[in-house]
Design a protein around this motif. Structure first.
Motif, PDB file in Angstrom:
ATOM      1  N   LYS A  29      34.824  76.228  63.315  1.00  0.00           N
ATOM      2  CA  LYS A  29      33.953  75.239  62.672  1.00  0.00           C
ATOM      3  C   LYS A  29      34.760  74.400  61.696  1.00  0.00           C
ATOM      4  CE  LYS A  29      32.327  78.160  58.905  1.00  0.00           C
ATOM      5  NZ  LYS A  29      31.185  78.624  58.155  1.00  0.00           N
ATOM      6  N   LEU A  30      34.182  73.272  61.347  1.00  0.00           N
ATOM      7  CA  LEU A  30      34.786  72.379  60.362  1.00  0.00           C
ATOM      8  C   LEU A  30      34.033  72.526  59.049  1.00  0.00           C
ATOM      9  CD1 LEU A  30      35.159  69.230  62.629  1.00  0.00           C
ATOM     10  CD2 LEU A  30      36.953  70.806  61.926  1.00  0.00           C
ATOM     11  N   PRO A  31      34.717  72.346  57.922  1.00  0.00           N
ATOM     12  CA  PRO A  31      34.039  72.496  56.628  1.00  0.00           C
ATOM     13  C   PRO A  31      33.065  71.339  56.362  1.00  0.00           C
ATOM     14  CG  PRO A  31      36.257  71.706  56.297  1.00  0.00           C
ATOM     15  CD  PRO A  31      36.127  72.005  57.756  1.00  0.00           C
ATOM     16  N   ARG A  32      32.037  71.616  55.593  1.00  0.00           N
ATOM     17  CA  ARG A  32      31.042  70.593  55.241  1.00  0.00           C
ATOM     18  C   ARG A  32      31.674  69.428  54.497  1.00  0.00           C
ATOM     19  NH1 ARG A  32      26.457  73.436  52.096  1.00  0.00           N
ATOM     20  NH2 ARG A  32      25.856  71.271  51.899  1.00  0.00           N
ATOM     21  N   SER A  33      32.700  69.711  53.718  1.00  0.00           N
ATOM     22  CA  SER A  33      33.325  68.674  52.902  1.00  0.00           C
ATOM     23  C   SER A  33      34.029  67.610  53.731  1.00  0.00           C
ATOM     24  CB  SER A  33      34.316  69.303  51.921  1.00  0.00           C
ATOM     25  OG  SER A  33      35.388  69.904  52.624  1.00  0.00           O
ATOM     26  N   ILE A  34      34.197  67.827  55.016  1.00  0.00           N
ATOM     27  CA  ILE A  34      34.852  66.823  55.856  1.00  0.00           C
ATOM     28  C   ILE A  34      34.041  65.529  55.871  1.00  0.00           C
ATOM     29  CG2 ILE A  34      33.863  67.311  58.139  1.00  0.00           C
ATOM     30  CD1 ILE A  34      36.829  67.287  59.140  1.00  0.00           C
ATOM     31  N   GLY A  35      32.770  65.627  55.599  1.00  0.00           N
ATOM     32  CA  GLY A  35      31.906  64.452  55.520  1.00  0.00           C
ATOM     33  C   GLY A  35      32.230  63.540  54.353  1.00  0.00           C
ATOM     34  N   LYS A  36      33.019  64.013  53.399  1.00  0.00           N
ATOM     35  CA  LYS A  36      33.418  63.207  52.242  1.00  0.00           C
ATOM     36  C   LYS A  36      34.606  62.296  52.543  1.00  0.00           C
ATOM     37  CE  LYS A  36      32.130  66.643  48.769  1.00  0.00           C
ATOM     38  NZ  LYS A  36      32.677  67.480  47.688  1.00  0.00           N
ATOM     39  N   LEU A  37      35.218  62.464  53.691  1.00  0.00           N
ATOM     40  CA  LEU A  37      36.422  61.702  54.027  1.00  0.00           C
ATOM     41  C   LEU A  37      36.042  60.308  54.499  1.00  0.00           C
ATOM     42  CD1 LEU A  37      38.415  64.512  55.870  1.00  0.00           C
ATOM     43  CD2 LEU A  37      38.695  63.720  53.514  1.00  0.00           C
ATOM     44  N   LYS A  38      35.817  59.426  53.566  1.00  0.00           N
ATOM     45  CA  LYS A  38      35.324  58.077  53.856  1.00  0.00           C
ATOM     46  C   LYS A  38      36.355  57.182  54.522  1.00  0.00           C
ATOM     47  CE  LYS A  38      31.406  59.137  52.181  1.00  0.00           C
ATOM     48  NZ  LYS A  38      30.450  59.677  53.130  1.00  0.00           N
ATOM     49  N   ASN A  39      37.630  57.519  54.455  1.00  0.00           N
ATOM     50  CA  ASN A  39      38.675  56.718  55.092  1.00  0.00           C
ATOM     51  C   ASN A  39      39.155  57.297  56.413  1.00  0.00           C
ATOM     52  OD1 ASN A  39      38.923  54.646  53.104  1.00  0.00           O
ATOM     53  ND2 ASN A  39      39.892  56.140  51.770  1.00  0.00           N
ATOM     54  N   LEU A  40      38.633  58.448  56.806  1.00  0.00           N
ATOM     55  CA  LEU A  40      39.053  59.089  58.049  1.00  0.00           C
ATOM     56  C   LEU A  40      38.632  58.235  59.235  1.00  0.00           C
ATOM     57  CD1 LEU A  40      40.411  61.662  59.154  1.00  0.00           C
ATOM     58  CD2 LEU A  40      38.123  62.605  59.464  1.00  0.00           C
ATOM     59  N   ARG A  41      39.622  57.795  60.006  1.00  0.00           N
ATOM     60  CA  ARG A  41      39.343  56.953  61.169  1.00  0.00           C
ATOM     61  C   ARG A  41      39.485  57.729  62.473  1.00  0.00           C
ATOM     62  NH1 ARG A  41      38.652  51.886  61.090  1.00  0.00           N
ATOM     63  NH2 ARG A  41      39.927  51.373  62.897  1.00  0.00           N
ATOM     64  N   THR A  42      40.373  58.728  62.483  1.00  0.00           N
ATOM     65  CA  THR A  42      40.637  59.472  63.704  1.00  0.00           C
ATOM     66  C   THR A  42      40.574  60.965  63.433  1.00  0.00           C
ATOM     67  OG1 THR A  42      42.136  57.709  64.430  1.00  0.00           O
ATOM     68  CG2 THR A  42      42.277  59.817  65.590  1.00  0.00           C
ATOM     69  N   LEU A  43      39.745  61.648  64.197  1.00  0.00           N
ATOM     70  CA  LEU A  43      39.640  63.109  64.151  1.00  0.00           C
ATOM     71  C   LEU A  43      39.910  63.610  65.555  1.00  0.00           C
ATOM     72  CD1 LEU A  43      38.913  65.810  62.818  1.00  0.00           C
ATOM     73  CD2 LEU A  43      36.519  65.316  63.351  1.00  0.00           C
ATOM     74  N   SER A  44      41.058  64.221  65.746  1.00  0.00           N
ATOM     75  CA  SER A  44      41.443  64.702  67.069  1.00  0.00           C
ATOM     76  C   SER A  44      41.166  66.200  67.172  1.00  0.00           C
ATOM     77  CB  SER A  44      42.926  64.415  67.310  1.00  0.00           C
ATOM     78  OG  SER A  44      43.305  64.862  68.591  1.00  0.00           O
ATOM     79  N   ILE A  45      40.279  66.549  68.083  1.00  0.00           N
ATOM     80  CA  ILE A  45      39.916  67.962  68.277  1.00  0.00           C
ATOM     81  C   ILE A  45      40.095  68.375  69.737  1.00  0.00           C
ATOM     82  CG2 ILE A  45      38.374  68.165  66.300  1.00  0.00           C
ATOM     83  CD1 ILE A  45      36.048  67.627  68.253  1.00  0.00           C
ATOM     84  N   TYR A  46      40.898  67.631  70.470  1.00  0.00           N
ATOM     85  CA  TYR A  46      41.162  67.947  71.866  1.00  0.00           C
ATOM     86  C   TYR A  46      41.767  69.352  71.979  1.00  0.00           C
ATOM     87  CZ  TYR A  46      43.083  67.719  76.551  1.00  0.00           C
ATOM     88  OH  TYR A  46      43.386  67.988  77.864  1.00  0.00           O
ATOM     89  N   GLY A  47      41.220  70.160  72.831  1.00  0.00           N
ATOM     90  CA  GLY A  47      41.746  71.496  73.060  1.00  0.00           C
ATOM     91  C   GLY A  47      41.249  72.551  72.088  1.00  0.00           C
ATOM     92  N   CYS A  48      40.304  72.204  71.236  1.00  0.00           N
ATOM     93  CA  CYS A  48      39.712  73.171  70.301  1.00  0.00           C
ATOM     94  C   CYS A  48      38.560  73.882  71.013  1.00  0.00           C
ATOM     95  CB  CYS A  48      39.214  72.483  69.035  1.00  0.00           C
ATOM     96  SG  CYS A  48      40.513  71.750  68.049  1.00  0.00           S
ATOM     97  N   ALA A  49      38.907  74.781  71.907  1.00  0.00           N
ATOM     98  CA  ALA A  49      37.925  75.421  72.783  1.00  0.00           C
ATOM     99  C   ALA A  49      36.885  76.245  72.027  1.00  0.00           C
ATOM    100  CB  ALA A  49      38.645  76.293  73.796  1.00  0.00           C
ATOM    101  N   SER A  50      37.240  76.790  70.886  1.00  0.00           N
ATOM    102  CA  SER A  50      36.309  77.646  70.137  1.00  0.00           C
ATOM    103  C   SER A  50      35.452  76.875  69.146  1.00  0.00           C
ATOM    104  CB  SER A  50      37.078  78.727  69.373  1.00  0.00           C
ATOM    105  OG  SER A  50      37.730  79.589  70.273  1.00  0.00           O
ATOM    106  N   LEU A  51      35.746  75.592  68.965  1.00  0.00           N
ATOM    107  CA  LEU A  51      35.004  74.776  67.994  1.00  0.00           C
ATOM    108  C   LEU A  51      33.592  74.553  68.510  1.00  0.00           C
ATOM    109  CD1 LEU A  51      35.274  73.280  65.307  1.00  0.00           C
ATOM    110  CD2 LEU A  51      35.955  71.272  66.590  1.00  0.00           C
ATOM    111  N   CYS A  52      32.636  75.167  67.838  1.00  0.00           N
ATOM    112  CA  CYS A  52      31.258  75.106  68.326  1.00  0.00           C
ATOM    113  C   CYS A  52      30.284  74.612  67.266  1.00  0.00           C
ATOM    114  CB  CYS A  52      30.823  76.473  68.837  1.00  0.00           C
ATOM    115  SG  CYS A  52      30.925  77.761  67.606  1.00  0.00           S
TER     116      CYS A  52
END
Length: 66
Positions: free
Chosen positions: A29-52
């Motif tokens: 999982k990703l942390p809730r605080s990731i929503g605070k990243l107002k400048n984040l343009r690219t989030l690469s999660i390719y191959g994160c098979a367990s990310l649910c």
């Protein structure tokens, strides 16, 4: 590749524009605080098979590009 979790403190990285978590097969999982990243343009999660689980806070992230 062996990353298990991303710490909540990542939300303090206000200049972060690219977060590459590709092939982090153990990341569940990703942390809730990731929503605070107002400048984040690219989030690469390719191959994160367990990310649910994505934080609901990510739904308003207008900075992410398709």
């Amino acid at each position: 590749m062996s990353l298990i979790e991303v710490g909540e403190s990542i939300g303090n990285c206000d200049r972060l524009v690219l977060l590459d978590l590709s092939d982090c097969k153990k990341l569940k999982k990703l942390p809730r605080s990731i929503g605070k990243l107002k400048n984040l343009r690219t989030l690469s999660i390719y191959g994160c098979a367990s990310l649910c689980e994505f934080p609901v806070e990510m739904k308003d992230m207008e900075s992410l590009k398709n």
